[in-house]
Design a protein around this motif. Structure first.
Motif, mmCIF file in Angstrom:
data_model
loop_
_atom_site.group_PDB
_atom_site.id
_atom_site.type_symbol
_atom_site.label_atom_id
_atom_site.label_comp_id
_atom_site.label_asym_id
_atom_site.label_seq_id
_atom_site.Cartn_x
_atom_site.Cartn_y
_atom_site.Cartn_z
ATOM 1 N N UNK A 83 52.660 28.511 18.115
ATOM 2 C CA UNK A 83 51.332 28.864 17.612
ATOM 3 C C UNK A 83 50.527 29.332 18.814
ATOM 4 N N UNK A 84 50.124 30.604 18.811
ATOM 5 C CA UNK A 84 49.410 31.123 19.990
ATOM 6 C C UNK A 84 48.119 30.352 20.269
ATOM 7 N N UNK A 85 47.921 30.057 21.528
ATOM 8 C CA UNK A 85 46.704 29.388 21.972
ATOM 9 C C UNK A 85 45.669 30.466 22.288
ATOM 10 N N UNK A 86 44.428 30.185 22.029
ATOM 11 C CA UNK A 86 43.339 31.114 22.341
ATOM 12 C C UNK A 86 43.154 31.175 23.857
ATOM 13 N N UNK A 87 43.002 32.404 24.391
ATOM 14 C CA UNK A 87 42.852 32.584 25.828
ATOM 15 C C UNK A 87 41.744 33.577 26.131
ATOM 16 N N UNK A 88 40.830 33.167 27.001
ATOM 17 C CA UNK A 88 39.812 34.061 27.560
ATOM 18 C C UNK A 88 40.180 34.255 29.023
ATOM 19 N N UNK A 89 40.365 35.503 29.435
ATOM 20 C CA UNK A 89 40.661 35.783 30.839
ATOM 21 C C UNK A 89 39.369 36.214 31.514
ATOM 22 N N UNK A 90 39.100 35.632 32.679
ATOM 23 C CA UNK A 90 37.941 36.017 33.480
ATOM 24 C C UNK A 90 38.438 36.545 34.819
ATOM 25 N N UNK A 91 37.792 37.596 35.293
ATOM 26 C CA UNK A 91 38.253 38.215 36.532
ATOM 27 C C UNK A 91 37.138 38.983 37.220
ATOM 28 N N UNK A 92 37.255 39.084 38.525
ATOM 29 C CA UNK A 92 36.340 39.923 39.302
ATOM 30 C C UNK A 92 36.920 41.331 39.451
ATOM 31 N N UNK A 93 38.126 41.546 38.960
ATOM 32 C CA UNK A 93 38.789 42.840 39.085
ATOM 33 C C UNK A 93 38.145 43.867 38.171
ATOM 34 N N UNK A 94 37.836 45.020 38.722
ATOM 35 C CA UNK A 94 37.166 46.077 37.965
ATOM 36 C C UNK A 94 38.130 47.028 37.255
ATOM 37 N N UNK A 95 39.407 46.956 37.552
ATOM 38 C CA UNK A 95 40.361 47.938 37.038
ATOM 39 C C UNK A 95 40.562 47.874 35.537
ATOM 40 N N UNK A 96 40.553 49.042 34.900
ATOM 41 C CA UNK A 96 40.774 49.100 33.456
ATOM 42 C C UNK A 96 42.249 48.873 33.107
ATOM 43 N N UNK A 97 43.159 49.136 34.056
ATOM 44 C CA UNK A 97 44.578 48.876 33.805
ATOM 45 C C UNK A 97 44.831 47.393 33.597
#
Length: 130
Positions: A83-97
């Protein structure tokens, strides 16, 4: 079961996976003020171990960390959890890739640092209410 026990078990559990102690403490304070229980991992390997042991409702995951990056953690979570767990990724990286790759891996939200705390808290509430 007493009312106090019921309230304790009904609290949503959020795992913070970030190597920046200041960010972790700021997020912990804001989330606990909203009634969430928080768990903390300082690197990706600890994060994966805590997901398996504690089964949180949501993970807030930094992208750049020692030992195992947020991407590698997200890949592993998506491969191993029935069962997929909810994930929020936070980053200082500006890259759209990077954002595109995180979305391809199934991240639920992607937030660039610095961010208004309300932006993160709204995302947490929306994901945990689904």
């Amino acid at each position: 079961m007493s009312e106090d026990t019921t309230k304790e078990t009904d609290r949503k559990r959020i795992l913070l996976v970030d190597d920046d102690a200041e960010i972790v403490e700021t997020l912990r304070y804001a989330l606990e003020a909203r009634g969430y229980e928080t768990l903390v991992a300082r690197d990706g390997n600890q994060g994966l171990a805590l997901v398996e042991r504690e089964d949180p409702d949501l993970v807030i995951l930094d992208m750049m960390m020692p030992k195992r990056s947020g991407f590698l953690v997200l890949e592993k979570l998506r491969q191993t959890r029935p069962v997929p767990i909810r994930v929020i990724m936070v980053t200082a990286n500006e890259g759209s890739r990077h954002k595109a790759y995180a979305e391809m891996l199934g991240v639920d939200d992607y937030i660039r640092k610095p961010f208004p705390m309300d932006r993160l808290l709204d995302s947490v509430a929306n994901l945990l209410d689904q």
